[in-house]
Each structure stands twice: as structure tokens, then as C-alpha cells.
Design a protein around this motif. Structure first.
Motif, short mmCIF file in Angstrom:
data_model
loop_
_atom_site.label_atom_id
_atom_site.label_comp_id
_atom_site.label_asym_id
_atom_site.label_seq_id
_atom_site.Cartn_x
_atom_site.Cartn_y
_atom_site.Cartn_z
N THR A 13 40.71 50.52 49.96
CA THR A 13 40.97 50.29 51.38
C THR A 13 41.39 48.84 51.56
O THR A 13 41.06 47.97 50.75
CB THR A 13 39.73 50.56 52.26
OG1 THR A 13 38.72 49.58 51.97
CG2 THR A 13 39.18 51.97 52.03
N ASP A 14 42.10 48.59 52.64
CA ASP A 14 42.54 47.26 52.99
C ASP A 14 42.79 47.26 54.50
O ASP A 14 43.37 48.21 55.03
CB ASP A 14 43.81 46.90 52.24
CG ASP A 14 44.22 45.46 52.46
OD1 ASP A 14 43.50 44.58 51.98
OD2 ASP A 14 45.24 45.23 53.12
N ILE A 15 42.35 46.23 55.19
CA ILE A 15 42.55 46.15 56.63
C ILE A 15 43.99 45.73 56.90
O ILE A 15 44.44 44.67 56.46
CB ILE A 15 41.57 45.17 57.28
CG1 ILE A 15 40.13 45.67 57.06
CG2 ILE A 15 41.87 45.01 58.77
CD1 ILE A 15 39.07 44.73 57.57
N ALA A 74 38.05 59.12 52.48
CA ALA A 74 39.20 58.35 52.98
C ALA A 74 39.57 58.78 54.40
O ALA A 74 39.84 57.93 55.26
CB ALA A 74 40.39 58.51 52.03
N VAL A 75 39.58 60.07 54.64
CA VAL A 75 39.89 60.59 55.99
C VAL A 75 38.83 60.13 56.98
O VAL A 75 39.14 59.67 58.08
CB VAL A 75 40.03 62.12 55.97
CG1 VAL A 75 40.10 62.68 57.38
CG2 VAL A 75 41.27 62.53 55.18
N SER A 82 39.59 54.10 63.31
CA SER A 82 40.41 54.30 64.51
C SER A 82 39.56 54.41 65.77
O SER A 82 39.91 53.87 66.82
CB SER A 82 41.26 55.56 64.38
OG SER A 82 42.23 55.39 63.40
N ALA A 83 38.40 55.08 65.65
CA ALA A 83 37.54 55.29 66.80
C ALA A 83 36.76 54.04 67.18
O ALA A 83 36.52 53.79 68.37
CB ALA A 83 36.56 56.44 66.51
N THR A 84 36.35 53.23 66.19
CA THR A 84 35.47 52.10 66.47
C THR A 84 36.19 50.75 66.42
O THR A 84 35.65 49.77 66.90
CB THR A 84 34.31 52.04 65.46
OG1 THR A 84 34.85 51.82 64.16
CG2 THR A 84 33.48 53.30 65.49
N GLY A 85 37.34 50.71 65.77
CA GLY A 85 38.04 49.44 65.62
C GLY A 85 37.51 48.60 64.48
O GLY A 85 37.93 47.48 64.30
N LEU A 86 36.54 49.14 63.72
CA LEU A 86 36.01 48.39 62.59
C LEU A 86 36.87 48.64 61.40
O LEU A 86 36.61 48.39 60.31
CB LEU A 86 34.55 48.78 62.30
CG LEU A 86 33.55 48.37 63.38
CD1 LEU A 86 32.17 48.93 63.02
CD2 LEU A 86 33.46 46.87 63.51
#
Length: 86
Positions: A13-15, A74-75, A82-86
Motif C-alpha cells: 500500500t502507499d498513500i 486490499a479491497v 475511502s470511508a474514513t479518509g485514513l
């Protein structure tokens, strides 16, 4: 996963846009947000029988004994971020 053998599926993962987000948030706030993000990733990975192997910068590497668990994790990470913005 310790002591497991056979196939291992890795998830990275990567932001997205982290450099720009760091500039906007500032060092202290960004550090806190990345820490919260890693906690979220660790929780989801654990829920799917995986292990976070490494974190670096704003990215993670996780290992799973099967592809189905890796994809599900991953999903879930994408949905929760997407829901939390974290």
C-alpha cells in the motif's frame, strides 16, 4: 504466518499524493495521520489472516498465505480508507 511454507501473497500500500498531503497538513499532523493509517491497515490485515511485514514512509508491505485473503484485505483497505479518509 510464522513458520508457514508454500505460496505467500504480498500486498503493498502507499498513500496517494502523500507529498502534497504532507505539505498541506504539516509534519506533526501528517505523522499522526500516517500512524492512524498504519493502525487501520494492521487491523484489516489481521482480520484477513495476514501480517504487516514492513512499513516505510507512508507505505506498507503485508503477507498472506493465500491470494483470496490478500485481495479481500486490499479491497477492505480501499473501502475503509475511502470511508474514513485514513
Amino acid at each position: 504466518m510464522a513458520g508457514s511454507s508454500g505460496t505467500v501473497t504480498l500486498v503493498f500500500t502507499d498513500i496517494e499524493n502523500s507529498t502534497q498531503l504532507l505539505r498541506i497538513a504539516g509534519d506533526a499532523r501528517w505523522s499522526s495521520e500516517v500512524h492512524d493509517h498504519f493502525d487501520l491497515v494492521r487491523s484489516i490485515v489481521g482480520e484477513h489472516d495476514g501480517s504487516v511485514v514492513k512499513t516505510l514512509g507512508d507505505g506498507t508491505m503485508s503477507a498472506f498465505t493465500g491470494a483470496a485473503q490478500a485481495v479481500a484485505a486490499a479491497v477492505a483497505i480501499q473501502q475503509r480508507v475511502s470511508a474514513t479518509g485514513l
